[in-house]
Design an enzyme around this catalytic site. Structure first.
Site, short mmCIF file in Angstrom:
data_model
loop_
_atom_site.label_atom_id
_atom_site.label_comp_id
_atom_site.label_asym_id
_atom_site.label_seq_id
_atom_site.Cartn_x
_atom_site.Cartn_y
_atom_site.Cartn_z
N TYR A 50 0.83 -1.21 0.00
CA TYR A 50 0.00 0.00 0.00
C TYR A 50 0.87 1.26 0.00
CZ TYR A 50 -3.79 3.10 1.61
OH TYR A 50 -4.72 4.11 1.73
N LYS A 63 1.03 4.09 -2.94
CA LYS A 63 0.67 5.50 -2.69
C LYS A 63 1.87 6.43 -2.90
CE LYS A 63 -3.70 4.88 -1.59
NZ LYS A 63 -4.78 5.43 -2.42
P1 NAP Z 1 -13.30 2.15 1.32
O1 NAP Z 1 -14.36 2.63 2.22
O2 NAP Z 1 -12.71 0.80 1.49
O3 NAP Z 1 -13.80 2.33 -0.20
C1 NAP Z 1 -12.98 1.96 -1.27
C2 NAP Z 1 -13.61 2.45 -2.54
O4 NAP Z 1 -12.74 2.12 -3.63
C3 NAP Z 1 -14.95 1.77 -2.82
O5 NAP Z 1 -15.86 2.74 -3.29
C4 NAP Z 1 -14.61 0.77 -3.92
O6 NAP Z 1 -15.67 0.55 -4.84
C5 NAP Z 1 -13.50 1.50 -4.65
N1 NAP Z 1 -12.69 0.58 -5.44
C6 NAP Z 1 -11.82 -0.36 -5.00
N2 NAP Z 1 -11.29 -1.02 -6.05
C7 NAP Z 1 -11.83 -0.47 -7.17
C8 NAP Z 1 -11.67 -0.71 -8.57
N3 NAP Z 1 -10.85 -1.64 -9.01
N4 NAP Z 1 -12.40 0.04 -9.43
C9 NAP Z 1 -13.24 1.00 -9.00
N5 NAP Z 1 -13.44 1.28 -7.68
C10 NAP Z 1 -12.74 0.52 -6.79
O7 NAP Z 1 -12.03 3.13 1.35
P2 NAP Z 1 -11.91 4.68 1.77
O8 NAP Z 1 -11.43 4.71 3.15
O9 NAP Z 1 -13.11 5.43 1.37
O10 NAP Z 1 -10.67 5.07 0.85
C11 NAP Z 1 -10.79 5.86 -0.32
C12 NAP Z 1 -9.39 6.25 -0.78
O11 NAP Z 1 -8.72 6.96 0.27
C13 NAP Z 1 -8.48 5.06 -1.12
O12 NAP Z 1 -7.66 5.37 -2.21
C14 NAP Z 1 -7.66 4.90 0.14
O13 NAP Z 1 -6.43 4.26 -0.12
C15 NAP Z 1 -7.48 6.34 0.55
N6 NAP Z 1 -7.15 6.51 1.96
C16 NAP Z 1 -8.02 6.14 2.94
C17 NAP Z 1 -7.64 6.31 4.28
C18 NAP Z 1 -8.55 5.93 5.41
O14 NAP Z 1 -8.10 6.01 6.56
N7 NAP Z 1 -9.80 5.55 5.20
C19 NAP Z 1 -6.39 6.83 4.58
C20 NAP Z 1 -5.54 7.20 3.56
C21 NAP Z 1 -5.93 7.04 2.25
P3 NAP Z 1 -16.72 -0.69 -4.75
O15 NAP Z 1 -17.24 -0.72 -3.34
O16 NAP Z 1 -17.75 -0.33 -5.77
O17 NAP Z 1 -15.95 -1.93 -5.11
#
Ligand code: NAP
Length: 258
Positions: A166, A170
């Site tokens: 990861y 990133k």
């Molecule tokens: P999440 O709740 O797990 O949601 C992940 C999202 O990514 C879902 O909408 C999923 O869509 C979509 N996704 C995954 N694989 C995909 C693909 N191949 N094609 C299209 N869509 C895909 O994650 P989140 O926390 O909202 O994270 C969103 C972003 O922020 C990510 O890039 C994550 O790495 C980043 N981030 C999050 C955090 C945190 O603490 N939450 C921290 C740093 C960075 P489906 O459900 O439709 O499959």
């Protein structure tokens, strides 16, 4: 600007813009889609598996008087992504704003990490972002306007135990952001990254209480962030208020990376 005091409630920041948010059926992507729509953008709510949840996001936007459409695409697939972006340009005539938000985790210690765990995370997080930037670059260059916002992570800035895949993906997104910011700047396209810390979503829900407590102890502001903390920064970077900002990495992490 600044010739007289403007009332901010008189207009929306993104009226007339077409925005695409990948992975917008839930989590941070959902919040970003709602915030962009609130500012007047027509939002393409991309999803991979969460069709019902993407439909719910479109419904809430439409109920609030905004415009949105849910479109399925696995952004990690080169050909599928090519068709997805081409169809949006065909349907809506342009893409002004792209938010590469889709991402996954498959945490493991490096010694135990499988090739599949490494490759799938890099393919979704880094290649998925590459596909988005690549396929919107031509239409954005033609219109001499574009705002690209890539959702990276503080793990890509500082590294994180159990997240070699990861963190590498990133950090790659950050490099991709800076290189493409330089390439696309002459055509008035800005490319920036946001590096969230721990944000309350399903991605962090899976962490055990002890891991969450240890994480909170590393956050100067002493708590996890909320989806809106990220979404409001995306609105800013997508708007003309940020027109002179490109190639930057904005850490929204409660102070972890300072
Ligand atoms: P999440 O709740 O797990 O949601 C992940 C999202 O990514 C879902 O909408 C999923 O869509 C979509 N996704 C995954 N694989 C995909 C693909 N191949 N094609 C299209 N869509 C895909 O994650 P989140 O926390 O909202 O994270 C969103 C972003 O922020 C990510 O890039 C994550 O790495 C980043 N981030 C999050 C955090 C945190 O603490 N939450 C921290 C740093 C960075 P489906 O459900 O439709 O499959």
């Amino acid at each position: 600007m600044y010739e007289h005091l403007e009332r901010l409630d008189k207009y929306m920041l993104l009226e007339g813009k077409v925005a695409v948010v990948t992975g917008a059926g839930r989590g941070i992507g959902r919040g970003i889609a709602l915030a962009l729509a609130r500012e007047g953008a027509m939002v393409v709510v991309n999803y991979n598996g969460s069709a019902d949840r993407a439909a719910e996001v479109v419904r809430s936007i439409e109920e609030g008087g905004g415009k949105a459409a849910a479109v399925q695409c696995n952004v990690s697939d080169f050909e599928a992504a090519k068709e997805f972006y081409a169809n949006i340009v065909k349907e809506y005539g342009k893409i002004d704003i792209l938010v590469n938000n889709a991402g996954i985790t498959k945490d493991n210690l490096i010694m135990k990490m499988s090739e599949q765990e490494f490759q799938s995370v890099v393919q979704t997080n880094l290649a998925g972002t590459f596909h988005g930037v690549k396929f919107v670059s031509r239409p954005m260059m033609k219109q001499r306007y574009g705002r690209i916002i890539n959702i990276a992570s503080v793990a890509g800035v500082t590294g994180n135990v159990g997240q070699a895949n990861y963190s590498a993906s990133k950090a790659g997104v950050i490099g991709l952001t800076k290189a493409t910011a330089k390439e696309l700047a002459p055509r008035n396209i800005t490319v920036n990254a946001i590096a969230p810390g721990f944000v309350e979503t399903e991605m962090t829900d899976v962490l055990s209480d002890s891991v969450k407590e240890a994480a909170v102890a590393t956050i100067p502001l002493g708590k996890f962030g909320q989806v809106e903390d990220i979404a409001e920064a995306v609105v800013f970077l997508a708007s003309d208020r940020a027109k002179y900002i490109t190639g930057q990495v904005l850490c929204i992490d409660g102070g972890i990376a300072m």
